[in-house]
Design an enzyme around this catalytic site. Structure first.
Site, short mmCIF file in Angstrom:
data_model
loop_
_atom_site.label_atom_id
_atom_site.label_comp_id
_atom_site.label_asym_id
_atom_site.label_seq_id
_atom_site.Cartn_x
_atom_site.Cartn_y
_atom_site.Cartn_z
N SER A 180 0.74 -1.20 -0.09
CA SER A 180 0.00 -0.14 0.07
C SER A 180 0.83 1.21 -0.05
O SER A 180 0.47 2.29 -0.46
CB SER A 180 -0.99 -0.10 1.18
N HIS A 245 0.24 3.44 4.90
CA HIS A 245 -0.41 4.25 3.69
C HIS A 245 -0.07 5.64 3.65
O HIS A 245 0.03 6.48 2.63
CB HIS A 245 -1.98 3.99 4.18
#
Length: 306
Positions: A180, A245
């Protein structure tokens, strides 16, 4: 001579180069399937008509977008291998042997430097892998077709490393898995580039597609937050962190935007590029020293090694 174009050269092409048609690419008729694909990619990623024409005329598919495809295939292969060995494909991270894999970043094993990068080949489950693969292929491959493997690979890897280092600083007791960080770096850079060049971007349904992309990213981020604070299947080690993230997003809206805004131009000539490179370098050095000294000074209670 360098194949990177200067601004003066771009203006010369715009005003007089006969290789480029005077009408817009969208008005071209009689294109075959591959030509329509190249035109579609140009309108998806480039905000200036002169850049779109240049890309359309010069693209040869040699080399192909090998970086994103290779990374994606490796991620799928590792996931399938782990799924078979663990006999679990959904929420693999809940399996007691999952964290024993030598690719996962674990705070107890942070001295093993390869883990800050190889964690991208381990995913929490098929639901985690699925969205990352879709975004890598739908966003990463067209970007690589336009900007090349070197630039897109640089943004992707910078997002991956920033993600794991951000976890080691901000969520010190948690492991990290999944790609991610790199995916969010590419998607954030692409979305930011669209917003900053809104009038020039001619991709169809751009507002709707931005909304869908943001919804998908938000759902994936929400899943990661939920999983992080969900009771762990193997206490006292928590589930993987979601901070990677955010590290990817930070890289995307800094280094990534500069890369995407300077198609076919030398990044070393852009002062903003060097500013963001310096910021990234300072962050990496800070995180390295943090990992060396902070864990001891804070007397942090870390989960046992897997």
């Amino acid at each position: 001579m360098s194949n990177k174009r200067s601004n003066s050269f771009r203006q010369a092409i715009l005003q007089g180069n006969r290789r480029l048609c005077s009408k817009a690419l969208l008005e071209e008729k009689g294109l075959n399937l591959s030509q329509r694909l190249i035109r579609h990619v140009a309108y998806e990623t480039l905000p200036r008509e002169i850049d779109r024409k240049w890309y359309y005329d010069s693209y040869t598919c040699c080399p192909p977008p090998w970086f994103m495809i290779t990374v994606t295939l490796l991620e799928v292969a590792f996931f399938l291998y782990n799924g078979v060995s663990l006999d679990q494909f959904v929420l693999q991270v809940t399996h007691p042997r999952y964290l024993k894999n030598s690719l996962v970043y674990h705070p107890r094993l942070r001295a093993q430097a390869w883990r800050y990068l190889t964690y991208i080949f381990m995913h929490a489950g098929i639901e985690h892998l699925g969205l990352n693969v879709v975004l890598q292929l739908l966003v990463g491959v067209p970007l690589e077709m336009v900007h090349g493997a070197t630039r897109i690979g640089l943004v992707y890897v910078a997002g991956v490393v920033a993600g794991s280092l951000a976890v080691s600083v901000a969520d010190m007791t948690a492991p990290v898995v999944g790609s991610s960080g790199g995916v969010y770096a590419l998607v954030s850079a692409h979305l930011a580039n669209i917003v900053m060049n809104w009038s020039g971007m001619k991709c169809q349904f751009k507002l709707l597609r931005m909304a869908v992309a943001l919804i998908c990213m938000s759902m994936e981020f929400g899943r990661a937050v939920w999983l992080r604070f969900h009771p762990s299947a193997y206490p006292p080690c928590p589930h993987p962190s979601f901070v990677a993230h955010l590290g990817g997003v930070a890289v995307g809206i800094t280094l990534g935007v500069v890369v995407l805004r300077n198609y076919e131009q030398r990044l070393q000539d852009q002062s903003l590029w060097w500013i963001f490179v310096a910021m990234y370098t300072i962050f990496v050095l800070f995180a390295v020293f943090w990992n060396i000294f902070a864990y001891t000074l804070l007397d942090l209670k870390l989960p046992p090694p897997p």
